[in-house]
Every structure is written in C-alpha cells, then in structure tokens.
Design an enzyme around this catalytic site. Sequence first.
Site, PDB file in Angstrom:
ATOM      1  N   CYS A 162      -2.691   1.038   0.671  1.00 44.98           N
ATOM      2  CA  CYS A 162      -2.048   1.422   1.925  1.00 44.98           C
ATOM      3  C   CYS A 162      -1.174   0.325   2.528  1.00 44.98           C
ATOM      4  O   CYS A 162      -0.522   0.546   3.549  1.00 44.98           O
ATOM      5  CB  CYS A 162      -3.104   1.847   2.936  1.00 44.98           C
ATOM      6  SG  CYS A 162      -4.301   3.015   2.263  1.00 44.98           S
ATOM      7  N   HIS A 294      -2.374   0.017  12.224  1.00 39.91           N
ATOM      8  CA  HIS A 294      -2.729   0.724  10.998  1.00 39.91           C
ATOM      9  C   HIS A 294      -3.402   2.039  11.382  1.00 39.91           C
ATOM     10  O   HIS A 294      -3.083   3.083  10.806  1.00 39.91           O
ATOM     11  CB  HIS A 294      -3.640  -0.138  10.123  1.00 39.91           C
ATOM     12  CG  HIS A 294      -3.835   0.401   8.745  1.00 39.91           C
ATOM     13  ND1 HIS A 294      -2.784   0.663   7.890  1.00 39.91           N
ATOM     14  CD2 HIS A 294      -4.960   0.771   8.071  1.00 39.91           C
ATOM     15  CE1 HIS A 294      -3.251   1.144   6.752  1.00 39.91           C
ATOM     16  NE2 HIS A 294      -4.570   1.235   6.846  1.00 39.91           N
ATOM     17  N   GLU A 305      -9.814  -2.884  13.799  1.00 40.94           N
ATOM     18  CA  GLU A 305      -8.458  -3.308  14.138  1.00 40.94           C
ATOM     19  C   GLU A 305      -8.368  -3.721  15.608  1.00 40.94           C
ATOM     20  O   GLU A 305      -7.749  -4.744  15.938  1.00 40.94           O
ATOM     21  CB  GLU A 305      -7.456  -2.203  13.838  1.00 40.94           C
ATOM     22  CG  GLU A 305      -6.010  -2.611  14.081  1.00 40.94           C
ATOM     23  CD  GLU A 305      -4.998  -1.641  13.509  1.00 40.94           C
ATOM     24  OE1 GLU A 305      -3.804  -2.007  13.436  1.00 40.94           O
ATOM     25  OE2 GLU A 305      -5.386  -0.505  13.123  1.00 40.94           O
ATOM     26  N   LYS A 326       0.348   7.581  12.667  1.00 39.05           N
ATOM     27  CA  LYS A 326      -0.333   8.413  11.661  1.00 39.05           C
ATOM     28  C   LYS A 326      -0.872   9.687  12.291  1.00 39.05           C
ATOM     29  O   LYS A 326      -1.075  10.690  11.605  1.00 39.05           O
ATOM     30  CB  LYS A 326      -1.475   7.636  11.009  1.00 39.05           C
ATOM     31  CG  LYS A 326      -1.033   6.531  10.048  1.00 39.05           C
ATOM     32  CD  LYS A 326      -2.249   5.849   9.421  1.00 39.05           C
ATOM     33  CE  LYS A 326      -1.845   4.781   8.415  1.00 39.05           C
ATOM     34  NZ  LYS A 326      -1.277   3.581   9.047  1.00 39.05           N
ATOM     35  N   HIS A 331      -1.234   9.803   7.067  1.00 38.63           N
ATOM     36  CA  HIS A 331      -1.292   8.509   6.365  1.00 38.63           C
ATOM     37  C   HIS A 331      -0.504   8.633   5.063  1.00 38.63           C
ATOM     38  O   HIS A 331      -0.926   9.292   4.124  1.00 38.63           O
ATOM     39  CB  HIS A 331      -2.755   8.164   6.089  1.00 38.63           C
ATOM     40  CG  HIS A 331      -2.972   6.749   5.653  1.00 38.63           C
ATOM     41  ND1 HIS A 331      -2.007   5.994   5.009  1.00 38.63           N
ATOM     42  CD2 HIS A 331      -4.059   5.934   5.766  1.00 38.63           C
ATOM     43  CE1 HIS A 331      -2.492   4.791   4.742  1.00 38.63           C
ATOM     44  NE2 HIS A 331      -3.734   4.732   5.192  1.00 38.63           N
ATOM     45  N   PHE A 390      -7.193  -0.632   1.408  1.00 38.28           N
ATOM     46  CA  PHE A 390      -8.349  -0.706   0.528  1.00 38.28           C
ATOM     47  C   PHE A 390      -8.148  -1.878  -0.422  1.00 38.28           C
ATOM     48  O   PHE A 390      -7.028  -2.180  -0.843  1.00 38.28           O
ATOM     49  CB  PHE A 390      -8.493   0.584  -0.285  1.00 38.28           C
ATOM     50  CG  PHE A 390      -9.151   1.715   0.455  1.00 38.28           C
ATOM     51  CD1 PHE A 390      -9.691   1.545   1.711  1.00 38.28           C
ATOM     52  CD2 PHE A 390      -9.241   2.971  -0.134  1.00 38.28           C
ATOM     53  CE1 PHE A 390     -10.307   2.591   2.383  1.00 38.28           C
ATOM     54  CE2 PHE A 390      -9.855   4.019   0.526  1.00 38.28           C
ATOM     55  CZ  PHE A 390     -10.390   3.843   1.783  1.00 38.28           C
TER      56      PHE A 390
END
Length: 402
Positions: A162, A294, A305, A326, A331, A390
């Site tokens: 990502c 994010h 975050e 998002k 996403h 990830f």
Amino acid sequence: MKRVVITGAGTINALGHSVPDTFEAMREGRCGIGPLEFRDVERLSIRIGGQVRGFEAEGRFNRQQMALYDRFTQFTLIAAREAIEQSGLEFSGDLSARSGVVLGTAGGGVSTWDDNYRAVYEEGKNRVHPFVVPKLMNNAAASHVSIEHNIKGPSFTVSTACASANHAMGLAFQMVRSGAAPVMITGGSESMMCFGGIKAWEGLRVMSRDACRPFSANRNGMVQGEGAGVFVFEDYDHARARGAEILCEVIGFAMTSDASDIVMPSKQGAARAMAGALQDARVNPSEVGYINAHGTGTAANDKTECAAVADVFGPHADELMISSTKSMHGHVIGGTGAVELLACIMALRDGVIAPTIGYEEPDPECALDVVPNAAREAKVDVVVSNAFAFGGLNAVLVLRRV
C-alpha cells in the site's frame, strides 16, 4: 540540490475520470464506493468497492493494445496522458534521454492473472495468449508510459504493497532533486477488482461489508478501490524557464521499516517516517496545516496513525486537519498514495480540505480534527501525505504551496 515541482497531474478513479472531476467529487464529499459488478461477485462475502464505473477500454485502445494492456496499465496510460498534456512537455532529444518513469503497483496485472487461471483451471484450456506475461508483469505500466511518450531515462516499478505509489514518488523526487533527471513521470495504479483479487483480501478479514469509515468509533474495515494517479515531477528551474504552470512543490520524503510485524502497524515506524520527512523538508511540525492520512478504516491502523501523529506533532496535533479520502474512493492499494496526492494538491492550490466521509461516532483514540463529512475551506502552506503498508514499510511525502 534542485527544487522539485509538480507541473502536471492525471487520474482515473472511483470519483472521476480526470483531475477536475475528482476535485469536484472531493469538494462535494461524494462517495464512489458501491456494489461491485463483475463475474461471480455473488460468490464473495465482500461485495462493495471503489470501482471505476463508466469506463470502456474498447473506446480508448485498439485491439493490439488491448492484448497488451491489463486494466491497471490502461488506467496508468490514461492518467499519464492527462498529466503530461497539462505539463505541456514533449519528450525529445536530451529531455527524452534523461527523463524517466517510476510508478508503483502492488499486484500488477491481477485481472490478467485471474482471467488466465480461469481459462486453464476452470475452462480446461491448454493454451493462453502469448502476451500474458508482458501484460501481467508489474513493470508493464511504466514500460508502456515510457514507450508512448518517448521517455528513455531511468524507468522502473516499485512494489511495496500500500506504500508503492508514495515510495515511487519519493524516489522520483530524489532523482530530480539530485539532478539525475530533469523530469520524472511518477505515481501509481492498481486494479484488483476481480473475483480473485477480492477473494484474496477477504481472507485477511479486514474488509468492511458496508462502508469505509476512517477514524469513526464504529469503523469496521477497509474497502478496496481501483484507479491511477500520475504526476510530472520537474526541476523547478526547468519548469520556470519554459513558463510552466506549477501546481505545488515537493519538499521532503522519508521511508522507514517497522521491522516488527508483517500486517500490524507500528506507531514508532510511522512516527519515524513522518519526522524524517519533515526533517528532510526542513520544516517544523507547527508549519504543517493538513495531513492526508493513510486512514484505512481498520481498528488498528487508524488509532496507530493518530497516536503517531500526536507523537510527532505534539500540541500542534490538535490544530492540524487530517482526513482520509479512502472513505470516498476506497483503498487503491499500490496506487492509493497517488490518488490521495490529489487531495494534497487541492488543499495547497485551492484551499479546500477533502473530508473524511462516513464519520459517525467520535473515537477517543482518534481524537484529532478529521474534517468529518464535509470539505472545508482553509489556507495551508505545507501538507503531509502518509502511506503505511503491509510488511511495515512506510513512506511519507511533504509538499508546499508555491
């Protein structure tokens, strides 16, 4: 060290097939997430996504191109054309030889994989198209942008889940800043909107069945999207000499690795990336007005975050605006940072902060100004764009109004 500016932007995503359309949707807080439409969707537990609708590849590409272009490559080429056209650049001579392309994608030609596995294992065919490998390879999009626009310098693809697009754009920034290239075409794209692509994500049990609600106490997972964002990163002096319109300036970048867990986010890793990007940009935390988060809508990501933002920005965190787009476009995985960079440009150029839609309940662990549900007019001079992937790979960009 050279200054780096953005002189062109292009996109296609669930909110719009161009940058103006996407800006309009972000201003309106429009949701591009809806029911998925593709083969065997009824076999999935997750049936929503930020799918690009109203897109007909046949009207944009000929049969020979269709045999070579997976959907993620198609999206990239469309976005690149818009960005390069806006920049006014034509690549020939020395500019062609020295300029490059660096793009991000996590999965590459996922639809091509899916179609051909079906052909072999489900339909029993013993042959596939001879162009399957060049169609599905992760570097296909970067290569076709290079070919179409006669760009002969350093060109490659970054794949860091990502964070792929942010890593790609950060590397492009460093190449222009160092003088290695006067212009870099950069960004990212992704299209996993097929049965296999969604089924794989289902297995992680991090997907929402109804909506993406970042930072809301009742958030219940991420929603996948698709699309591309492509930008022209250019040496400031080169852009000024030719009278180009400058959208904003890229001033800092940092990347870190959590070195801890393959899927669980780390506050320390995210904080080090943000702090490193600010240091690289030579700006104080108090100068930042907006963070494009994010913000995936998962329980773990959003609180981690927010905690990292609080650590890095201290008391100023309470004055910051932070939103996750998002919630609107889904996403976009390897392309998500590129689509989200558009919200940063809109904030700097137009003074409009894109909202976090779907926000319903305050979460004490996400107690920041998340610009809930409606866009906001505000003048900001410095913005930050976060991507935490990830694998524990983090990439953060800092941009400034020009």
